[in-house]
Design a protein around this motif. Structure first.
Motif, mmCIF file in Angstrom:
data_model
loop_
_atom_site.group_PDB
_atom_site.id
_atom_site.type_symbol
_atom_site.label_atom_id
_atom_site.label_comp_id
_atom_site.label_asym_id
_atom_site.label_seq_id
_atom_site.Cartn_x
_atom_site.Cartn_y
_atom_site.Cartn_z
ATOM 1 N N SER A 58 0.832 -1.210 0.000
ATOM 2 C CA SER A 58 0.000 0.000 0.000
ATOM 3 C C SER A 58 0.863 1.256 0.000
ATOM 4 O O SER A 58 0.510 2.257 -0.633
ATOM 5 C CB SER A 58 -0.960 0.006 1.191
ATOM 6 N N ASN A 59 2.012 1.219 0.681
ATOM 7 C CA ASN A 59 2.940 2.355 0.637
ATOM 8 C C ASN A 59 3.509 2.538 -0.765
ATOM 9 O O ASN A 59 3.663 3.666 -1.241
ATOM 10 C CB ASN A 59 4.079 2.162 1.633
ATOM 11 N N LEU A 62 1.117 4.297 -3.090
ATOM 12 C CA LEU A 62 1.058 5.747 -2.931
ATOM 13 C C LEU A 62 2.133 6.443 -3.752
ATOM 14 O O LEU A 62 1.902 7.509 -4.314
ATOM 15 C CB LEU A 62 1.207 6.132 -1.460
#
Length: 126
Positions: A58-59, A62
């Motif tokens: 998920s990082n 981004l």
């Protein structure tokens, strides 16, 4: 103006703005299909990845959404074909990221074209 007329004007204007930006017109059935697809992807990834790997992915999404999408597709494909023994740990995800990075690595080359000047130092015209 009546509220209905105002809403119709707003909807028409939003359609014009989306058309200017190249967005397809919003269709409720298309939105539902995209939402269902996203839910299926999330459930598969939740089953395949452990918590730390999911956080790392998920990082990455981004910062580099295209690379994260490629890794998600790779993981889903491996899961569908039964190539994953258990949940992928964070270290396993890092190895997968390295593989994807090597496959999509862009090689840049720089080529210098040196032009010869008419007035060179080799010819002495005194």
């Amino acid at each position: 103006m009546a509220d209905e007329e105002l809403e119709a004007l707003r909807a028409r204007r939003m359609g014009e703005i989306r058309a200017e930006h190249g967005e397809p017109p919003s269709d409720p059935s298309q939105q539902e299909a995209k939402q269902r697809e996203a839910e299926i992807r999330n459930t598969i990834l939740a089953q395949v990845l452990d918590q730390a790997a999911r956080a790392r992915l998920s990082n990455l999404a981004l910062v580099k959404p295209d690379k994260a999408k490629a890794v998600e597709n790779y993981l889903i494909q491996m899961a569908r074909f039964g190539q994953l023994a258990g949940k992928v740990s964070e270290q396993g995800l890092i190895e997968i990221l390295e593989k994807v990075s090597q496959q999509t690595e862009k090689k840049t080359t720089v080529k210098f074209n040196r032009r010869r000047v008419l007035d060179s130092d080799e010819e002495d015209d005194y």
